[in-house]
Design a protein around this motif. Sequence first.
Motif, short mmCIF file in Angstrom:
data_model
loop_
_atom_site.label_atom_id
_atom_site.label_comp_id
_atom_site.label_asym_id
_atom_site.label_seq_id
_atom_site.Cartn_x
_atom_site.Cartn_y
_atom_site.Cartn_z
N LEU A 39 0.83 -1.20 0.00
CA LEU A 39 0.00 0.00 0.00
C LEU A 39 0.86 1.25 0.00
CD1 LEU A 39 -2.63 -1.09 2.69
CD2 LEU A 39 -2.93 -1.04 0.21
N ARG A 40 0.27 2.35 -0.40
CA ARG A 40 0.98 3.63 -0.42
C ARG A 40 1.37 4.05 0.99
NH1 ARG A 40 -1.82 8.28 -2.32
NH2 ARG A 40 0.22 9.10 -2.80
N ARG A 41 2.57 4.65 1.10
CA ARG A 41 3.03 5.33 2.31
C ARG A 41 3.19 4.41 3.52
NH1 ARG A 41 3.98 10.16 1.40
NH2 ARG A 41 3.89 10.85 3.52
N VAL A 42 3.59 3.16 3.27
CA VAL A 42 3.84 2.26 4.40
C VAL A 42 5.33 2.05 4.65
CG1 VAL A 42 1.64 1.04 4.25
CG2 VAL A 42 3.61 0.17 2.99
N GLY A 43 6.20 2.64 3.79
CA GLY A 43 7.63 2.57 4.03
C GLY A 43 8.42 1.69 3.08
N LYS A 44 7.87 1.39 1.91
CA LYS A 44 8.58 0.54 0.96
C LYS A 44 9.90 1.16 0.52
CE LYS A 44 5.11 0.65 -1.83
NZ LYS A 44 4.18 1.44 -1.03
N SER A 45 9.85 2.42 0.11
CA SER A 45 11.07 3.10 -0.34
C SER A 45 12.08 3.22 0.79
CB SER A 45 10.75 4.50 -0.88
OG SER A 45 9.94 4.39 -2.04
N SER A 46 11.61 3.51 1.99
CA SER A 46 12.51 3.61 3.15
C SER A 46 13.19 2.27 3.42
CB SER A 46 11.74 4.07 4.39
OG SER A 46 11.28 5.38 4.23
N LEU A 47 12.43 1.20 3.36
CA LEU A 47 12.99 -0.13 3.59
C LEU A 47 14.08 -0.43 2.56
CD1 LEU A 47 12.88 -3.05 4.83
CD2 LEU A 47 11.23 -3.55 3.03
N VAL A 48 13.80 -0.16 1.30
CA VAL A 48 14.75 -0.46 0.24
C VAL A 48 15.99 0.42 0.36
CG1 VAL A 48 15.11 -0.37 -2.26
CG2 VAL A 48 13.01 -1.37 -1.34
N LEU A 49 15.80 1.73 0.48
CA LEU A 49 16.94 2.65 0.56
C LEU A 49 17.81 2.39 1.78
CD1 LEU A 49 15.27 5.98 -0.58
CD2 LEU A 49 17.11 4.75 -1.74
N ALA A 50 17.20 2.25 2.94
CA ALA A 50 17.97 2.02 4.16
C ALA A 50 18.68 0.67 4.09
CB ALA A 50 17.06 2.08 5.38
N GLY A 51 18.00 -0.35 3.59
CA GLY A 51 18.62 -1.66 3.47
C GLY A 51 19.80 -1.66 2.52
N LEU A 52 19.62 -1.06 1.35
CA LEU A 52 20.71 -1.02 0.38
C LEU A 52 21.88 -0.18 0.89
CD1 LEU A 52 18.71 -0.68 -2.96
CD2 LEU A 52 19.95 -2.69 -2.12
N ASN A 53 21.58 0.96 1.51
CA ASN A 53 22.65 1.80 2.04
C ASN A 53 23.44 1.09 3.14
OD1 ASN A 53 22.24 3.96 0.32
ND2 ASN A 53 20.79 4.95 1.70
N SER A 54 22.79 0.20 3.88
CA SER A 54 23.48 -0.51 4.96
C SER A 54 24.52 -1.49 4.42
CB SER A 54 22.48 -1.25 5.85
OG SER A 54 21.99 -2.42 5.21
N LEU A 55 24.40 -1.86 3.17
CA LEU A 55 25.32 -2.84 2.58
C LEU A 55 26.61 -2.22 2.06
CD1 LEU A 55 22.72 -4.97 0.59
CD2 LEU A 55 23.83 -5.54 2.75
N ASN A 56 26.63 -0.89 1.95
CA ASN A 56 27.82 -0.18 1.47
C ASN A 56 28.33 -0.70 0.13
OD1 ASN A 56 28.05 1.67 3.62
ND2 ASN A 56 28.93 0.05 4.88
N ARG A 57 27.42 -0.91 -0.80
CA ARG A 57 27.83 -1.27 -2.16
C ARG A 57 26.91 -0.56 -3.14
NH1 ARG A 57 26.38 -7.68 -1.67
NH2 ARG A 57 24.15 -7.46 -1.91
N GLY A 58 27.37 -0.48 -4.37
CA GLY A 58 26.62 0.27 -5.37
C GLY A 58 25.28 -0.37 -5.72
N TYR A 59 24.35 0.45 -6.08
CA TYR A 59 23.04 -0.02 -6.52
C TYR A 59 22.41 1.06 -7.38
CZ TYR A 59 21.09 3.00 -2.88
OH TYR A 59 20.75 4.09 -2.10
N ILE A 60 21.43 0.64 -8.16
CA ILE A 60 20.58 1.62 -8.83
C ILE A 60 19.15 1.33 -8.38
CG2 ILE A 60 22.09 1.94 -10.82
CD1 ILE A 60 20.02 0.33 -12.44
N LEU A 61 18.39 2.37 -8.26
CA LEU A 61 17.00 2.26 -7.87
C LEU A 61 16.17 2.88 -8.98
CD1 LEU A 61 15.10 1.51 -5.46
CD2 LEU A 61 15.22 3.91 -4.83
N VAL A 62 15.32 2.09 -9.60
CA VAL A 62 14.48 2.59 -10.68
C VAL A 62 13.08 2.81 -10.12
CG1 VAL A 62 13.50 2.10 -12.96
CG2 VAL A 62 15.83 1.38 -12.41
N ASP A 63 12.69 4.08 -10.04
CA ASP A 63 11.34 4.43 -9.57
C ASP A 63 10.43 4.44 -10.80
OD1 ASP A 63 9.02 5.52 -8.59
OD2 ASP A 63 10.03 7.08 -7.43
#
Length: 99
Positions: A39-63
């Motif tokens: 559903l909208r505004r439940v934290g999907k983007s936050s989960l993905v961004l925070a999770g990926l940033n915690s790994l300290n490796r490159g990624y691309i995010l396609v919105d």
Amino acid sequence: MLFSVEPKESLKDLFNREEEVKKFLQCVNNERMIIVTGLRRVGKSSLVLAGLNSLNRGYILVDLRKIFDNVSKRITPDKLYEEIHFNLTKINKIYLDGG
């Protein structure tokens, strides 16, 4: 900042999402593609961004919202290719420039 409307980018800013983060990080390490839906505004983007940033490796995010055509109600392969190419070029430039 806990109560901003922008997606969180750090795990310390997520609240009560430990199980989702654990599952997401397991998928990142074991799967070829991950699609996060909900559903909208439940934290999907936050989960993905925070999770990926915690790994300290490159990624691309396609919105996909950025390339969705409201007239045809589709995402064209050309627009998807352009967005992926743009993001890969950007991350490649970051690595080539050292940072």
